[in-house]
Design a protein around this motif. Sequence first.
Motif, PDB file in Angstrom:
ATOM      1  N   VAL A   1       0.809  -1.217   0.000  1.00 23.59           N
ATOM      2  CA  VAL A   1       0.000   0.000   0.000  1.00 23.59           C
ATOM      3  C   VAL A   1       0.845   1.272   0.000  1.00 23.59           C
ATOM      4  O   VAL A   1       0.328   2.362  -0.241  1.00 23.59           O
ATOM      5  CB  VAL A   1      -0.966   0.046   1.211  1.00 23.59           C
ATOM      6  N   SER A   2       2.147   1.124   0.282  1.00 20.84           N
ATOM      7  CA  SER A   2       2.959   2.345   0.382  1.00 20.84           C
ATOM      8  C   SER A   2       4.392   2.162  -0.083  1.00 20.84           C
ATOM      9  O   SER A   2       5.207   3.060   0.108  1.00 20.84           O
ATOM     10  CB  SER A   2       2.969   2.846   1.829  1.00 20.84           C
ATOM     11  N   GLY A   3       4.711   1.030  -0.653  1.00 17.88           N
ATOM     12  CA  GLY A   3       6.090   0.808  -1.052  1.00 17.88           C
ATOM     13  C   GLY A   3       7.018   0.541   0.116  1.00 17.88           C
ATOM     14  O   GLY A   3       8.229   0.586  -0.021  1.00 17.88           O
ATOM     15  N   GLY A   4       6.465   0.287   1.297  1.00 17.15           N
ATOM     16  CA  GLY A   4       7.290  -0.080   2.441  1.00 17.15           C
ATOM     17  C   GLY A   4       7.171   0.833   3.648  1.00 17.15           C
ATOM     18  O   GLY A   4       7.522   0.444   4.757  1.00 17.15           O
ATOM     19  N   CYS A   5       6.658   2.053   3.464  1.00 17.80           N
ATOM     20  CA  CYS A   5       6.645   3.030   4.568  1.00 17.80           C
ATOM     21  C   CYS A   5       5.793   2.581   5.759  1.00 17.80           C
ATOM     22  O   CYS A   5       6.202   2.716   6.906  1.00 17.80           O
ATOM     23  CB  CYS A   5       6.140   4.382   4.077  1.00 17.80           C
ATOM     24  N   VAL A   6       4.596   2.079   5.501  1.00 17.82           N
ATOM     25  CA  VAL A   6       3.674   1.757   6.596  1.00 17.82           C
ATOM     26  C   VAL A   6       3.225   0.302   6.557  1.00 17.82           C
ATOM     27  O   VAL A   6       2.270  -0.079   7.221  1.00 17.82           O
ATOM     28  CB  VAL A   6       2.446   2.690   6.573  1.00 17.82           C
ATOM     29  N   GLU A   7       3.920  -0.520   5.773  1.00 20.66           N
ATOM     30  CA  GLU A   7       3.487  -1.905   5.608  1.00 20.66           C
ATOM     31  C   GLU A   7       3.395  -2.667   6.926  1.00 20.66           C
ATOM     32  O   GLU A   7       2.474  -3.457   7.128  1.00 20.66           O
ATOM     33  CB  GLU A   7       4.434  -2.630   4.642  1.00 20.66           C
ATOM     34  N   GLY A   8       4.335  -2.427   7.820  1.00 17.39           N
ATOM     35  CA  GLY A   8       4.317  -3.141   9.093  1.00 17.39           C
ATOM     36  C   GLY A   8       3.063  -2.848   9.893  1.00 17.39           C
ATOM     37  O   GLY A   8       2.420  -3.762  10.439  1.00 17.39           O
ATOM     38  N   ALA A   9       2.694  -1.574   9.964  1.00 14.47           N
ATOM     39  CA  ALA A   9       1.501  -1.192  10.721  1.00 14.47           C
ATOM     40  C   ALA A   9       0.235  -1.720  10.049  1.00 14.47           C
ATOM     41  O   ALA A   9      -0.705  -2.153  10.722  1.00 14.47           O
ATOM     42  CB  ALA A   9       1.434   0.329  10.845  1.00 14.47           C
ATOM     43  N   VAL A  10       0.198  -1.696   8.725  1.00 16.42           N
ATOM     44  CA  VAL A  10      -0.971  -2.193   8.004  1.00 16.42           C
ATOM     45  C   VAL A  10      -1.097  -3.703   8.177  1.00 16.42           C
ATOM     46  O   VAL A  10      -2.198  -4.239   8.310  1.00 16.42           O
ATOM     47  CB  VAL A  10      -0.893  -1.801   6.513  1.00 16.42           C
ATOM     48  N   TYR A  11       0.024  -4.384   8.163  1.00 12.52           N
ATOM     49  CA  TYR A  11       0.012  -5.831   8.421  1.00 12.52           C
ATOM     50  C   TYR A  11      -0.650  -6.119   9.775  1.00 12.52           C
ATOM     51  O   TYR A  11      -1.503  -7.005   9.891  1.00 12.52           O
ATOM     52  CB  TYR A  11       1.439  -6.371   8.400  1.00 12.52           C
TER      53      TYR A  11
ATOM     54  N   SER B   1       5.215  12.139  10.376  1.00 15.82           N
ATOM     55  CA  SER B   1       5.238  12.691  11.727  1.00 15.82           C
ATOM     56  C   SER B   1       6.434  13.615  11.885  1.00 15.82           C
ATOM     57  O   SER B   1       7.582  13.177  11.829  1.00 15.82           O
ATOM     58  CB  SER B   1       5.313  11.561  12.766  1.00 15.82           C
ATOM     59  N   ASP B   2       6.181  14.919  12.070  1.00 17.21           N
ATOM     60  CA  ASP B   2       7.272  15.860  12.291  1.00 17.21           C
ATOM     61  C   ASP B   2       7.894  15.677  13.673  1.00 17.21           C
ATOM     62  O   ASP B   2       9.066  15.958  13.876  1.00 17.21           O
ATOM     63  CB  ASP B   2       6.760  17.296  12.175  1.00 17.21           C
ATOM     64  N   GLU B   3       7.080  15.219  14.640  1.00 14.84           N
ATOM     65  CA  GLU B   3       7.576  15.088  15.998  1.00 14.84           C
ATOM     66  C   GLU B   3       8.530  13.902  16.141  1.00 14.84           C
ATOM     67  O   GLU B   3       9.466  13.925  16.922  1.00 14.84           O
ATOM     68  CB  GLU B   3       6.397  14.902  16.973  1.00 14.84           C
ATOM     69  N   ASP B   4       8.259  12.854  15.381  1.00 13.65           N
ATOM     70  CA  ASP B   4       9.069  11.650  15.528  1.00 13.65           C
ATOM     71  C   ASP B   4       9.336  11.081  14.145  1.00 13.65           C
ATOM     72  O   ASP B   4       8.479  10.480  13.537  1.00 13.65           O
ATOM     73  CB  ASP B   4       8.336  10.623  16.395  1.00 13.65           C
ATOM     74  N   ALA B   5      10.537  11.290  13.664  1.00 15.14           N
ATOM     75  CA  ALA B   5      10.870  10.848  12.305  1.00 15.14           C
ATOM     76  C   ALA B   5      10.797   9.337  12.167  1.00 15.14           C
ATOM     77  O   ALA B   5      10.731   8.819  11.060  1.00 15.14           O
ATOM     78  CB  ALA B   5      12.273  11.331  11.933  1.00 15.14           C
ATOM     79  N   PHE B   6      10.792   8.601  13.276  1.00 13.06           N
ATOM     80  CA  PHE B   6      10.750   7.146  13.212  1.00 13.06           C
ATOM     81  C   PHE B   6       9.354   6.611  13.506  1.00 13.06           C
ATOM     82  O   PHE B   6       9.140   5.411  13.579  1.00 13.06           O
ATOM     83  CB  PHE B   6      11.754   6.535  14.197  1.00 13.06           C
ATOM     84  N   ALA B   7       8.392   7.524  13.693  1.00 14.74           N
ATOM     85  CA  ALA B   7       7.020   7.075  13.915  1.00 14.74           C
ATOM     86  C   ALA B   7       6.469   6.463  12.630  1.00 14.74           C
ATOM     87  O   ALA B   7       6.968   6.703  11.544  1.00 14.74           O
ATOM     88  CB  ALA B   7       6.134   8.259  14.345  1.00 14.74           C
ATOM     89  N   VAL B   8       5.416   5.649  12.805  1.00 13.94           N
ATOM     90  CA  VAL B   8       4.784   5.059  11.633  1.00 13.94           C
ATOM     91  C   VAL B   8       4.219   6.176  10.777  1.00 13.94           C
ATOM     92  O   VAL B   8       3.403   6.968  11.230  1.00 13.94           O
ATOM     93  CB  VAL B   8       3.657   4.100  12.057  1.00 13.94           C
ATOM     94  N   GLY B   9       4.644   6.263   9.547  1.00 15.03           N
ATOM     95  CA  GLY B   9       4.156   7.313   8.665  1.00 15.03           C
ATOM     96  C   GLY B   9       4.881   7.293   7.351  1.00 15.03           C
ATOM     97  O   GLY B   9       5.754   6.473   7.108  1.00 15.03           O
ATOM     98  N   LEU B  10       4.505   8.213   6.485  1.00 14.23           N
ATOM     99  CA  LEU B  10       5.094   8.310   5.165  1.00 14.23           C
ATOM    100  C   LEU B  10       6.204   9.343   5.196  1.00 14.23           C
ATOM    101  O   LEU B  10       5.946  10.539   5.274  1.00 14.23           O
ATOM    102  CB  LEU B  10       4.023   8.705   4.136  1.00 14.23           C
ATOM    103  N   THR B  11       7.426   8.880   5.139  1.00 10.83           N
ATOM    104  CA  THR B  11       8.549   9.802   5.220  1.00 10.83           C
ATOM    105  C   THR B  11       8.657  10.682   3.986  1.00 10.83           C
ATOM    106  O   THR B  11       9.400  11.651   3.984  1.00 10.83           O
ATOM    107  CB  THR B  11       9.859   9.025   5.407  1.00 10.83           C
ATOM    108  N   CYS B  12       7.908  10.341   2.919  1.00 13.12           N
ATOM    109  CA  CYS B  12       7.908  11.192   1.727  1.00 13.12           C
ATOM    110  C   CYS B  12       7.045  12.431   1.929  1.00 13.12           C
ATOM    111  O   CYS B  12       7.024  13.316   1.075  1.00 13.12           O
ATOM    112  CB  CYS B  12       7.403  10.399   0.520  1.00 13.12           C
TER     113      CYS B  12
END
Length: 385
Positions: free
Chosen positions: A50-60, A80-91
Amino acid sequence: MFDIAGELVRWCEEGREFAVATVVSVGGSAPRGPGAALAVDGRGTVIGSVSGGCVEGAVYDLCVQALEDGGTVVERFGYSDEDAFAVGLTCGGVIEVMVTPVGVRSAVREVVASALSAAASGGPVALARVVGGPPGLLGRALLAHADGSFEGSYGDGFAELDRTAAAEARAMLDAGRTGTVELAEDGTNCPGGLTLLVESNVPPPRMIVFGAIDFAAALVRAGKFLGYHVTVCDARPVFTTRARFPEADEVVVDWPHRYLRGTETDGRTVLCVLTHDARFDIPLLELALRMPVAFVGAMGSRRTHTDRERRLRDAGLRDHELARLRSPIGLDIGARTPEETALSIVAEIVAARRGGTGAPLTGSAAPIHRDRGPRGAAGDAEEAA
């Protein structure tokens, strides 16, 4: 969901329970568009993206949860601007994903299975699922066919909604589009009540390559890579052979203009004229530039183009018709070999379809991902091909 239809059909035939996550909407720079899907079966097997890898873990994880509790949910993912490692689309984009369980006793199992089977066999169908509205309707599905009939229902008491949704889905199927539709629960075309995601599955768009030359062989391969149904046509039987174009879907020996006049085209069709011979080009382009196709391009030098344009004007074509001709065909990437030239041509086709500029992304402030709207206007649109 149709992008993984083949595998899901097998899961249905084997009686597997699975949950499917489908991109409902996108905003900003997102790697995949509406309709892209990821599915997880009861064994934990996963297919799709669904995202090319960005959120696949959470969607799974959401799919696994849906299989456990049987609930349909819509989840929003963004950067997420607050946490660059939070689940989200880094693009920097935002996507909404609907996760629906498709158990063996699920209310949508039969409709989804029918949709997947039709899509896997290449049939034109449109699946309309509720992705926004009352919780009781979320995930409900209806399948519209090209002949106007439909399967499934959103539930008892929603006959008018079923008919309206089927009509809207059929309209989007005719256009080869995947996207959302806003309706009221009573079936009127009033926004604010329900949001339907309509996923259209249509036959692949056509690419017709005129001119059985070495450049055509490379273009056939590039066209197939992009998902086109590719036809090669030339009037010279000695060059127009299956042995020279083994990857083409069709190899036709005929005068180009005669073949074009008799074959089926639509608003997604791409016409590439590589003959650069006035005997073939002029009658062919005189016809092609008056047809409602997505793209008409012709190979040749600038001198050839000037002479071709003069001949077409003499044949009666007007300025707005000539403006549709992309000649010399292709983007300026310094191409020399047949393969490089094919890359140049398909790059221009994609840019025309998606509204791209052809300029380097480096240093550009323009959005990377664009939505030109309906496929064939000329957009899938895709999509499905």
